[in-house]
Design an enzyme around this catalytic site. Structure first.
Site, mmCIF file in Angstrom:
data_model
loop_
_atom_site.group_PDB
_atom_site.id
_atom_site.type_symbol
_atom_site.label_atom_id
_atom_site.label_comp_id
_atom_site.label_asym_id
_atom_site.label_seq_id
_atom_site.Cartn_x
_atom_site.Cartn_y
_atom_site.Cartn_z
ATOM 1 C CB SER A 41 -10.693 17.698 5.727
ATOM 2 O OG SER A 41 -11.331 16.481 5.473
ATOM 3 C CG HIS A 152 -10.371 16.420 -0.339
ATOM 4 N ND1 HIS A 152 -11.281 15.443 -0.049
ATOM 5 C CD2 HIS A 152 -9.563 16.508 0.750
ATOM 6 C CE1 HIS A 152 -11.043 14.972 1.171
ATOM 7 N NE2 HIS A 152 -10.016 15.606 1.665
ATOM 8 C CD GLN A 160 -13.226 16.966 2.548
ATOM 9 O OE1 GLN A 160 -12.562 17.725 3.235
ATOM 10 N NE2 GLN A 160 -13.508 15.734 2.943
ATOM 11 C CD GLU A 161 -15.204 13.487 0.713
ATOM 12 O OE1 GLU A 161 -15.912 12.466 0.743
ATOM 13 O OE2 GLU A 161 -14.262 13.699 1.493
ATOM 14 C CD GLU A 204 -11.566 11.921 -0.971
ATOM 15 O OE1 GLU A 204 -12.785 11.859 -1.200
ATOM 16 O OE2 GLU A 204 -11.078 11.912 0.165
ATOM 17 C CG ASP A 239 -17.298 14.760 4.012
ATOM 18 O OD1 ASP A 239 -17.734 15.546 4.895
ATOM 19 O OD2 ASP A 239 -16.192 14.189 4.104
ATOM 20 C CD GLU A 280 -18.296 12.201 5.692
ATOM 21 O OE1 GLU A 280 -18.695 11.502 4.723
ATOM 22 O OE2 GLU A 280 -17.100 12.288 5.997
ATOM 23 C CG ASP A 305 -15.088 12.068 8.809
ATOM 24 O OD1 ASP A 305 -14.379 11.382 9.555
ATOM 25 O OD2 ASP A 305 -14.629 12.552 7.746
ATOM 26 C CE LYS A 330 -12.403 9.709 6.914
ATOM 27 N NZ LYS A 330 -12.381 11.170 7.173
ATOM 28 C CG HIS A 358 -11.258 7.118 0.472
ATOM 29 N ND1 HIS A 358 -11.004 7.581 -0.788
ATOM 30 C CD2 HIS A 358 -12.259 7.928 0.952
ATOM 31 C CE1 HIS A 358 -11.791 8.608 -1.065
ATOM 32 N NE2 HIS A 358 -12.559 8.830 -0.031
ATOM 33 N NE ARG A 359 -8.675 10.155 6.566
ATOM 34 C CZ ARG A 359 -8.571 10.717 7.767
ATOM 35 N NH1 ARG A 359 -8.335 9.962 8.827
ATOM 36 N NH2 ARG A 359 -8.737 12.025 7.939
ATOM 37 C CB SER A 360 -7.974 13.217 0.893
ATOM 38 O OG SER A 360 -7.304 13.695 2.034
ATOM 39 C CE LYS A 381 -15.889 9.889 2.704
ATOM 40 N NZ LYS A 381 -16.193 11.219 3.203
HETATM 41 C C1 2PG Z 1 -13.246 12.786 4.757
HETATM 42 C C2 2PG Z 1 -11.958 12.244 4.178
HETATM 43 C C3 2PG Z 1 -12.095 11.191 3.124
HETATM 44 P P1 2PG Z 1 -9.654 13.316 4.572
HETATM 45 O O1 2PG Z 1 -13.302 13.930 5.200
HETATM 46 O O2 2PG Z 1 -14.228 12.059 4.870
HETATM 47 O O3 2PG Z 1 -12.921 11.540 2.072
HETATM 48 O O4 2PG Z 1 -11.068 13.240 3.815
HETATM 49 O O5 2PG Z 1 -8.994 12.000 4.384
HETATM 50 O O6 2PG Z 1 -8.919 14.459 3.909
HETATM 51 O O7 2PG Z 1 -9.956 13.578 6.005
HETATM 52 MG MG MG Z 2 -15.455 13.440 6.007
#
Ligand code: 2PG
Ligand code: MG
Length: 405
Positions: A41, A152, A160-161, A204, A239, A280, A305, A330, A358-360, A381
């Protein structure tokens, strides 16, 4: 002084099994390697991830092995900002699309790791020499993502999270609490949806719910906190990654269309019901005003983000519009370590908290734990304890936080 004597990029795989870039920088007898992660994402203003038409990363690898190597070989590995400036100039685009952000961040962080080795330092100690950034906390909060949705997971859950954030300064205690919480959540998910569902793992490492509304993951998380005996000792964070379900002017969840105002009401009601630490990307990535309206109505940290993409200019805009109280950091969103540190410095000088993420699609690299710890960031995170590439980062944080005691 230690001169950069060689730079070698090669292909490796991320946690989704997709090709990604690994870079090793040699400085005399020292070396540093960084394995680059990859998002699903992604914000539209992120540094470009250079991929071939078949999904491989051979052009990014070639760019490291030829163009970048030619430009920075022979430089002092400790000249991080000059090395990054050379890479930025060589790329010459606003989003690293010529060389590829996956090439540039690979080199940039591998340079820092090699430099740390040459100094006989841990990466977090070396990072502190590169920047002076005001801490938020002694050790970061652990943002453990235990229910995956959005892009994810194959799940109807739009957000998403859904993260559990133990309220403690001790990383060891937070990890012990995470294990208890995970077991409690497993029982809840298995009882409600069956053992097969409870065995499923999202990108994740979170549980993947086969049904439910946006509220279900919050209810299950609160239940897990309660069953673990952690009422008042563990926050929930989300998130939303709202850009991923924004379509033609509305937010579409399970076939229903919601306006930004509807969504704001939803967040405010969730904040009332649950012990929420941060939210987020609650709105589409260009909706600075909607972020601000929500932030104005709550003390909960609204986090940028996709909105801010670790980019100082976007952060400055978000601060100007009072849209966020925290941002996600990131390094691969911006493409060099120096620009990452610049954005972090700017955030903290304006009292915005940093949550390193991190990234997914992750690798086994643990550098982000050092980055989060070095500057006393608000959070780290990095998924759940159900996937090894995430555990590695939490374990690294535990180790360095005890080293530094
Ligand atoms: C986010 C990230 C990590 P993605 O949106 O914050 O959790 O996802 O790496 O897919 O962008
Ligand atoms: Mg995010």
């Amino acid at each position: 002084m230690h001169k950069i004597t060689d730079i070698i990029a090669r292909e490796t795989s991320d946690s989704r099994g997709r090709p990604t870039v690994s870079v090793t920088v040699h400085a005399d007898e020292h070396e540093g390697t960084f394995d680059v992660p990859s998002g699903a994402s992604t914000g539209s203003l992120e540094a470009c991830e250079l991929r071939d038409s078949d999904g491989r990363v051979s052009r990014a690898i070639d760019n490291v092995n030829t163009l970048i190597k030619r430009e920075i070989a022979g430089m002092d590995v400790h000249d991080q900002s000059q090395i990054d400036a050379k890479i930025i100039a060589l790329d010459g685009t606003v989003n690293k699309s010529k060389l590829g952000g996956n090439a540039t961040i690979g080199v940039s962080i591998a340079v820092a790791k090699a430099a740390a080795k040459a100094e006989g330092m841990e990466p977090f100690e070396y990072l502190r020499q590169l920047a002076d950034i005001k801490p938020s906390r002694k050790t970061p909060y652990l943002y453990l993502n235990y229910i995956n949705g959005g892009k994810h997971a194959k799940s109807p859950i739009a957000f998403q999270e859904h993260m559990l954030v133990p309220d403690t300064n001790s990383v060891t205690e937070a990890l012990e609490m995470a294990e208890v919480l995970e077991k409690a959540l497993y029982e809840i998910v298995a009882k409600k949806y069956g053992a097969e569902t409870a065995a499923e793992v999202g990108d994740e490492g979170g549980y993947v719910l086969p049904e439910g509304t946006y509220e279900t993951p919050f209810e299950l998380s609160a239940q897990a906190i309660h069953d673990s005996g952690y009422d008042g000792k563990c926050f929930i964070a989300a998130d939303v990654a709202a850009s991923s379900f924004f379509s033609e002017g509305a937010y579409v969840m399970q076939g229903e269309r919601y306006s930004a105002d509807d969504l704001r009401e939803i967040y405010l009601s969730l904040i009332k019901k649950f012990s929420i630490l941060s939210i987020e990307d609650p709105f589409f990535e260009e909706s600075f005003e909607d972020f601000a309206k929500l932030q104005k109505q709550t003390d909960v940290r609204i986090v940028g983000d996709d909105l801010t993409v670790t980019n100082k200019a976007m952060l400055t805009r978000a601060i100007g519009t009072c849209s966020v109280r925290a941002i996600i950091i990131k390094p691969n969103q911006i493409g060099t370590l120096s620009e990452t540190l610049d954005t972090m410095h700017e955030a903290r000088s304006r009292d915005v908290d940093c949550i390193v993420s991190h990234r997914s699609g992750e690798t086994n690299d643990d550098f982000i734990a050092d980055l989060a710890f070095a500057f006393g960031c608000f959070g780290l995170k990095t998924g759940s304890l159900r996937k090894p590439e995430r555990v590695i980062k939490y374990k690294r944080l535990e180790k360095i936080s005890s080293l530094a005691e």
